[in-house]
Design a protein around this motif. Structure first.
Motif, PDB file in Angstrom:
ATOM      1  N   PHE A  27       0.834  -0.921  -0.953  1.00 23.35           N
ATOM      2  CA  PHE A  27      -0.100  -0.152   0.077  1.00 23.35           C
ATOM      3  C   PHE A  27       0.697   1.267   0.439  1.00 23.35           C
ATOM      4  CE2 PHE A  27      -1.992   3.755   2.445  1.00 23.35           C
ATOM      5  CZ  PHE A  27      -3.744   3.549   1.497  1.00 23.35           C
ATOM      6  N   VAL A  28       1.648   0.954   0.734  1.00 18.79           N
ATOM      7  CA  VAL A  28       2.949   2.047   0.675  1.00 18.79           C
ATOM      8  C   VAL A  28       3.807   2.653  -0.453  1.00 18.79           C
ATOM      9  CG1 VAL A  28       5.401   3.401   1.926  1.00 18.79           C
ATOM     10  CG2 VAL A  28       3.414   2.134   3.496  1.00 18.79           C
ATOM     11  N   ASP A  29       3.727   0.935  -1.514  1.00 19.02           N
ATOM     12  CA  ASP A  29       4.153   1.590  -2.961  1.00 19.02           C
ATOM     13  C   ASP A  29       3.470   2.262  -3.815  1.00 19.02           C
ATOM     14  OD1 ASP A  29       6.769   0.373  -2.367  1.00 19.02           O
ATOM     15  OD2 ASP A  29       5.980  -1.468  -2.316  1.00 19.02           O
ATOM     16  N   PHE A  30       2.028   1.671  -3.411  1.00 17.37           N
ATOM     17  CA  PHE A  30       0.875   1.855  -3.935  1.00 17.37           C
ATOM     18  C   PHE A  30       0.850   3.762  -4.058  1.00 17.37           C
ATOM     19  CE2 PHE A  30      -3.566   2.934  -4.318  1.00 17.37           C
ATOM     20  CZ  PHE A  30      -4.280   3.559  -5.516  1.00 17.37           C
ATOM     21  N   LEU A  31       1.034   4.370  -2.775  1.00 16.32           N
ATOM     22  CA  LEU A  31       0.901   5.532  -2.759  1.00 16.32           C
ATOM     23  C   LEU A  31       2.258   6.631  -3.669  1.00 16.32           C
ATOM     24  CD1 LEU A  31       0.666   6.194   1.335  1.00 16.32           C
ATOM     25  CD2 LEU A  31      -1.655   5.902  -0.962  1.00 16.32           C
ATOM     26  N   ARG A  32       2.731   5.906  -3.566  1.00 15.90           N
ATOM     27  CA  ARG A  32       4.562   6.433  -3.942  1.00 15.90           C
ATOM     28  C   ARG A  32       3.916   6.336  -5.589  1.00 15.90           C
ATOM     29  NH1 ARG A  32       7.755   2.636  -0.533  1.00 15.90           N
ATOM     30  NH2 ARG A  32       9.182   3.341   1.243  1.00 15.90           N
ATOM     31  N   VAL A  33       3.172   5.574  -5.421  1.00 11.63           N
ATOM     32  CA  VAL A  33       3.590   5.867  -7.506  1.00 11.63           C
ATOM     33  C   VAL A  33       1.580   6.827  -7.909  1.00 11.63           C
ATOM     34  CG1 VAL A  33       1.629   4.604  -9.042  1.00 11.63           C
ATOM     35  CG2 VAL A  33       3.498   3.333  -8.257  1.00 11.63           C
ATOM     36  N   VAL A  34       0.664   6.947  -6.707  1.00 10.36           N
ATOM     37  CA  VAL A  34       0.094   7.746  -6.879  1.00 10.36           C
ATOM     38  C   VAL A  34      -0.057   8.962  -7.101  1.00 10.36           C
ATOM     39  CG1 VAL A  34      -2.280   8.558  -5.570  1.00 10.36           C
ATOM     40  CG2 VAL A  34      -1.594   6.374  -5.816  1.00 10.36           C
ATOM     41  N   VAL A  35       1.454   9.167  -6.153  1.00  9.97           N
ATOM     42  CA  VAL A  35       2.293  10.703  -6.271  1.00  9.97           C
ATOM     43  C   VAL A  35       3.598  10.939  -6.938  1.00  9.97           C
ATOM     44  CG1 VAL A  35       1.413  11.703  -4.255  1.00  9.97           C
ATOM     45  CG2 VAL A  35       3.262  10.287  -3.864  1.00  9.97           C
ATOM     46  N   GLY A  36       3.944  10.103  -7.614  1.00  9.86           N
ATOM     47  CA  GLY A  36       5.024   9.541  -8.159  1.00  9.86           C
ATOM     48  C   GLY A  36       6.562  10.347  -7.530  1.00  9.86           C
ATOM     49  N   SER A  37       6.779   9.610  -6.391  1.00 10.75           N
ATOM     50  CA  SER A  37       7.200   9.109  -5.643  1.00 10.75           C
ATOM     51  C   SER A  37       8.662   8.351  -6.108  1.00 10.75           C
ATOM     52  CB  SER A  37       7.204   9.852  -4.221  1.00 10.75           C
ATOM     53  OG  SER A  37       6.879   8.933  -3.531  1.00 10.75           O
ATOM     54  N   ARG A  38       9.611   8.562  -5.846  1.00 10.09           N
ATOM     55  CA  ARG A  38      10.885   7.138  -6.125  1.00 10.09           C
ATOM     56  C   ARG A  38      10.607   5.827  -4.701  1.00 10.09           C
ATOM     57  NH1 ARG A  38      16.536  11.081  -4.658  1.00 10.09           N
ATOM     58  NH2 ARG A  38      15.809  12.208  -7.125  1.00 10.09           N
ATOM     59  N   GLY A  39      10.573   4.736  -5.520  1.00  8.62           N
ATOM     60  CA  GLY A  39      10.717   3.417  -4.878  1.00  8.62           C
ATOM     61  C   GLY A  39      12.290   3.881  -3.400  1.00  8.62           C
ATOM     62  N   GLY A  40      11.338   2.533  -2.866  1.00 10.93           N
ATOM     63  CA  GLY A  40      11.583   1.734  -2.059  1.00 10.93           C
ATOM     64  C   GLY A  40      13.692   1.318  -1.640  1.00 10.93           C
ATOM     65  N   ASP A  41      13.526   1.355  -1.344  1.00 15.75           N
ATOM     66  CA  ASP A  41      14.594   0.286  -0.393  1.00 15.75           C
ATOM     67  C   ASP A  41      15.218  -1.082  -1.144  1.00 15.75           C
ATOM     68  OD1 ASP A  41      16.442   1.960   1.012  1.00 15.75           O
ATOM     69  OD2 ASP A  41      16.302   1.415   2.041  1.00 15.75           O
ATOM     70  N   ASN A  42      13.147  -1.520  -1.127  1.00 16.19           N
ATOM     71  CA  ASN A  42      12.900  -2.837  -2.566  1.00 16.19           C
ATOM     72  C   ASN A  42      12.821  -2.757  -3.651  1.00 16.19           C
ATOM     73  OD1 ASN A  42      10.623  -1.495  -1.266  1.00 16.19           O
ATOM     74  ND2 ASN A  42       9.339  -2.891  -1.649  1.00 16.19           N
TER      75      ASN A  42
END
Length: 495
Positions: free
Chosen positions: A245-260
């Protein structure tokens, strides 16, 4: 290439049988049927471009093909402002991977101005005309509908306290590709790719218009965002892509990916993203309407800052409702040659090579999502950037995304029962920035369609289409003819 349509006759006969069960064109709340059969004979490597394109992926790309599309749909209002609907649409097509498949399957619930839809459904929400435009740059009617959960304000809705001047519409959706089996068959032996790709699309459009009709000018300003993310790569070094879900929020706002996430996602953004800024201005007179529009295509931040020049779709639409034989004309210019420059400088040593960076946009392509902005290998955006399905060498991705095209579409009627539609596109392609063509590809694609409705055959439509492709854009030159029969009607009307 198979040239014998005799084996398709049972399919066409089945289509006629199903069509005969439908009674009349549906209107209002009802349970309705729609059945359509078509077949194409062509001389080239593929069916003519404008016979196969912008048809929701129904028409096979093969030079000779046939299909049946038949479905049942229900819509109904209830209570105070509520409505619901369901639909099931099946397609049988040859030649094709899995000749029979579910095209549409959805359920939706609406209340006043908002609607929730679950499943795969043909949706068209572009400011460009669905029949005459070359296609929306972000989400057109070119590919099959992707299964999704979609919440939307589907029609322009008045914002209170704006004195009738400001209206808004938009949507927010999450979907998932179901084409992994197809991609396995096409690429598994030679290329790696991502299975079970997740999608996200959102759009917002604000319209400034006098709802009383006294002021002739109106304008719209909007934006769209589509992203591919998640899934599992067949490349073991990439493997399962981030999809929390956190990755989905990153996609929604267009931010960088996490360490994984991959190195590319950590330096840029998680997933593959495309954005458009949409603008239109209309003037409504007594007997005609003219609308100018521009869809600015963006791949990353450099595009959102308009550092990629005028890349996108420019268009003019003229409506002539009182004219005897021509009621709508569209002229468009599509260019994607700038792409913020040929190189993506963010990969360089920023200390020794300072500057804004962000070039090499490479529209519709992505390093991890190698099949590009496509579904079942057909582009979900503008078909003028030829999709992977056209790659004669079988490689994935969009091989010609630097284009400069001119497009004309017009429609009208010769009589009450005889209508026509014509499309003509002049195409120029230069490959990609990293793999440019030594000599550009060029050609002309055209289509002429005539639709006849008999006054005593309610719900029946008979359509004949001639299409042709010149030049070397789609292999050798091609000329083809499509015959299509459609029958629509109701099973039960809801009082």
């Amino acid at each position: 290439m198979e040239r014998n349509l005799l084996k398709y006759i049972p399919l066409l006969a089945l289509s006629c049988s199903l069509s005969a069960q439908i009674q009349e064109t549906p209107a209002g709340d009802a349970t309705s049927y729609r059945a359509e059969m078509g077949g194409t004979l062509s001389s080239g490597d593929y069916a003519p471009f404008w016979i196969a394109s912008n048809r929701y992926g129904v028409v096979p790309l093969d030079a000779d093909n046939a299909y049946l599309k038949a479905g049942v749909f229900h819509r109904q209002h209830f209570g105070k402002g509520f409505r619901w609907g369901v639909g099931l649409d099946l397609v049988a097509a040859v030649p094709r991977y899995k000749h029979v498949y579910i095209h549409q399957l959805y359920a939706e619930l609406g209340y006043k101005w908002v609607e929730l839809s679950v499943g795969s459904k043909e949706r068209y929400q572009s400011m460009a005309d669905p029949l005459l435009s070359s296609g929306d740059m972000i989400l057109s009617n070119n590919a099959r509908p992707i299964p999704e959960v979609n919440i939307s304000v589907p029609e322009y809705t008045l914002i209170p306290h704006t004195k009738g001047w400001v209206q808004v519409k938009g949507n927010f959706s999450v979907g998932k590709s179901v084409d992994s089996g197809y991609l396995d068959e096409v690429y598994a032996d030679n290329y790696t790719f991502v299975k079970d790709v997740l999608w996200h699309h959102k759009a917002l459009s604000v319209q400034l218009k006098d709802t009383e009709g006294d002021f002739p000018l109106s304008a719209t300003v909007g934006a769209q965002h589509i992203a591919q993310w998640g899934g599992t790569s067949t490349d073991p070094e990439l493997g399962e892509q981030p999809h929390s879900f956190v990755d989905f929020l990153r996609v929604v706002v267009g931010s960088r990916g996490g360490d994984n996430s991959s190195e590319s996602a950590q330096k840029n953004v998680l997933g593959s993203h495309h954005i458009s800024y949409d603008f239109s201005l209309s003037y409504t007179a007594k007997d005609w309407i003219v609308k100018g529009y521009y869809q600015h295509l963006c791949y990353d931040k450099s595009g959102t800052e308009f550092r990629n020049g005028i890349d996108g779709l420019w268009g003019v639409q003229i409506d002539l409702p009182e004219f005897s034989w021509l009621d709508r004309l569209v002229f468009e210019y599509v260019t994607t040659r700038n792409q913020s420059g040929p190189f993506h400088y963010l990969w360089f040593d920023r200390d020794n090579h300072p500057g804004r960076g962000g070039g090499g946009d490479n529209y519709y392509n992505n390093e991890e999502y190698v099949t590009g902005n496509s579904y079942f290998n057909r582009g979900v955006g503008s078909p003028l950037l030829p999709a992977p399905e056209y790659n004669a060498d079988g490689k994935p991705g969009f091989r010609n995304n630097r284009i400069k095209d001119w497009h004309i579409g017009l429609q009208g009627r010769f009589s009450e029962h005889l209508r026509y539609r014509m499309l003509l596109t002049v195409m120029n392609m230069w490959g990609t920035a990293t793999q440019p063509l030594l000599h550009k590809k060029e050609g002309v694609s055209l289509m002429a369609n005539v639709i006849y409705t008999h006054p005593k055959l309610a719900g029946w439509q008979f359509s004949g289409t001639i299409g042709a492709d010149t030049g070397d854009v789609f292999g050798k030159k091609s000329t083809g003819f499509e015959l299509k029969i459609t029958k629509t009607g109701i099973i039960r009307r809801i009082n």
